[in-house]
Each structure stands twice: as C-alpha cells, then as structure tokens.
Design an enzyme around this catalytic site. Structure first.
Site, PDB file in Angstrom:
ATOM      1  N   GLU A 116     -48.298 129.334  -9.633  1.00 40.54           N
ATOM      2  CA  GLU A 116     -47.309 129.375 -10.718  1.00 40.54           C
ATOM      3  C   GLU A 116     -47.718 130.338 -11.830  1.00 40.54           C
ATOM      4  OE1 GLU A 116     -44.629 128.177  -9.980  1.00 40.54           O
ATOM      5  OE2 GLU A 116     -44.928 126.423  -8.703  1.00 40.54           O
ATOM      6  N   HIS A 141     -46.779 116.811 -12.604  1.00 40.46           N
ATOM      7  CA  HIS A 141     -45.734 116.066 -11.902  1.00 40.46           C
ATOM      8  C   HIS A 141     -45.714 114.598 -12.341  1.00 40.46           C
ATOM      9  CE1 HIS A 141     -46.700 119.067  -8.352  1.00 40.46           C
ATOM     10  NE2 HIS A 141     -46.067 119.671  -9.337  1.00 40.46           N
TER      11      HIS A 141
HETATM   12  O1  2HA Z   1     -49.931 124.126  -8.109  1.00 47.28           O
HETATM   13  O2  2HA Z   1     -47.688 122.166  -8.911  1.00 47.28           O
HETATM   14  O3  2HA Z   1     -45.710 123.874  -8.672  1.00 47.28           O
HETATM   15  C1  2HA Z   1     -49.128 123.235  -7.440  1.00 47.28           C
HETATM   16  C2  2HA Z   1     -47.841 123.066  -8.132  1.00 47.28           C
HETATM   17  C3  2HA Z   1     -46.804 124.036  -7.856  1.00 47.28           C
HETATM   18 ZN    ZN Z   2     -45.692 121.712  -9.423  1.00 46.53          ZN
END
Ligand code: 2HA
Ligand code: ZN
Length: 270
Positions: A116, A141
């Site tokens: 990213e 996340h």
């Molecule tokens: O690096 O979260 O969006 C792993 C991720 C990709």
């Molecule tokens: Zn991610």
C-alpha cells in the site's frame, strides 16, 4: 553512530505495531504504517549516503523528494515486528525524482515496502498540505468498523454522524469526520489516489469491506484516532439491531463543540 534499534521512532513503531496486533486489527500480514522521520534524527543513527537498494515506486511524489520514512514491509506480520524489526521494517528516502525509494536500513530478508505504499505516500503529500505537522499514515482492519460497512449506509455524512452519536468523545476526537471509499482493489495507484483525495478533508478514511486509514502527527495520536472510531463502531454493532431509545442530539453536539473548542465539519450538524 547510535544503535537505530534504540531510536525513539523505532521503539514507538515496535510498540505500536505490537499493540495494534494485540487489538486484533492486524491479522496475518494485514495493515501497514509509514512514519515520516526527521532527517537530523535519522543521521544520528544511519550513514545516509549508504544506500542498500533502490526501488521503483511506480508513482511520482516529487514533493516528498529527500524525505525519510520508516515503513512496514510487504507481506510482513505486525505480530512479528517486535522480534525482528530489521526484517519487518525499512527506512527509506524518496529520491530526487520522486519516483524511487532508497533503502537505508531494514528489509534484511530482501523484502520491500508495503503493497500500500502508493496510498501511504500520496496520503502524506495531501495531509502535509493541510497539516505541516502530519507524520503518520496508518492502515489496519478493525473488526467493528469493517462490519459497519456491510450494514450501514456509506454516505459520509450519515456514517460520520452515526459514529459521533455512539460515544460522547467522538466529535471531539474527529470533528473532521470520517470519509468513506466504496470497495476498490487494494494495492493499486487508483486506490492510492482516491485515498489521498479523501485525506484532504478528513484524517480518517474508511475502505469499505476492507479497513481504515488514519493520519496524524504521531503514532499515539493516529492510533487513538482509529481506536476511538473503532470503539464507536463497536457500540453501533451492539445496538444497530435494537430499538433506539436515546441518542446524542445535535443540540448536545453543539454543547460539546463549545466546551471542547472544536468545530464539527461544515454541514454535518443541524
Ligand atoms: O498489507 O492490509 O491492504 C496488507 C494490507 C493490504
Ligand atoms: Zn489492508
């Protein structure tokens, strides 16, 4: 030269990745962080003319030329950063053309910066325009924010207002609200450009069905920003299926604005 593993920026990065993993926000290789470093501070720890490798970044960020970043590695697990920081992290300098990155330390297994990287660097460019003190871009996340993108409207005003209503402190912590991207393919320049554009008006950008981006002046502040939004999403996911009896009214939000000397994003309150 001092030992780079003792540098405050390194210690803080190791603590932060460890803590994010403990919060369940960074399963497997999920999540990535980039921290803009002060050149003078880097020079206390590294010979900055010793370039180990040079990478093509695949995008152009001339305004970051010469800037140093501590960045998590692609495919690396936050869980493991504390045990092998030199494998899982790298210190990079953006080259003069703004299209390459020189590796000065880290990624010792032959690795590379996070997939990213475009979203991170483009977000730094945009955040620095609106806040010269911005140093951090953080992606992870968190489960409740992610869950919310399956059951709540993705309209930015509606999404922000719901989060503000879930905890009293939310409007104080993120008066600029939360911007939202629809599902997009991650790791691409397209999502990088879209994220950076959303970063012009808010320090939080939700990636629907994926996670969240936060930006701030240090790792603690950025972690706290995501932590607060995630807490609000947690409350939402606890109550969304129940009849709503009480809420925080817009009148009460205005009292919070006054008391804490913050201004809610224009047009987000009645
Ligand atoms: O690096 O979260 O969006 C792993 C991720 C990709
Ligand atoms: Zn991610």
């Amino acid at each position: 030269m001092k030992d780079v593993l003792t540098a405050p920026f390194m210690v803080e990065m190791i603590r932060t990745t460890t803590n994010m993993y403990a919060h369940g926000w960074d399963e497997r290789n999920g999540g990535n962080i980039s921290l803009l470093l002060d050149e003078a501070e880097v020079k206390e720890y590294l010979e900055t003319d010793r370039v180990l490798r040079t990478y093509e970044t695949g995008f152009s960020a001339p305004s970051l030329a010469g800037k140093y970043f501590l960045v998590t590695g692609t495919g690396k697990y936050f869980k493991n950063v504390q045990y092998a920081p030199d494998v899982n992290l790298g210190i990079l300098r953006i080259t003069e053309d703004g299209e390459h990155a020189d590796l000065l330390w880290g990624y010792t297994d032959g690795g590379k910066f996070t997939s990213e990287f475009p979203a991170h660097m483009m977000s730094h460019v945009e955040r620095l325009k609106v806040d010269p003190d911005n140093r951090v871009v953080m992606h992870c996340h968190p489960g409740n924010l992610l869950a919310m993108t399956y059951v709540h409207s993705l309209d930015e005003i509606a999404f922000t207002r719901t989060l503000w209503q879930m905890c009293t402190e939310c409007i104080v912590v993120f008066p600029d609200g939360v911007n939202v991207l629809p599902w997009m393919l991650c790791g691409t320049n397209e999502i990088g450009i879209a994220t950076a554009e959303k970063m012009r008006t808010a320090r939080l950008v939700v990636w629907s069905q994926h996670g969240i981006y936060g930006a701030g002046k240090d790792l603690d502040e950025t972690f706290g920003l995501i932590e607060t939004a995630e807490k609000a999403a947690e409350i939402y996911m606890k109550i969304a299926h129940l009849p709503l009896v009480n809420t925080i009214t817009d009148e009460q939000m205005h009292l919070l604005e006054e008391r804490f000397n913050v201004k809610a994003r224009e047009g987000y309150l009645n």
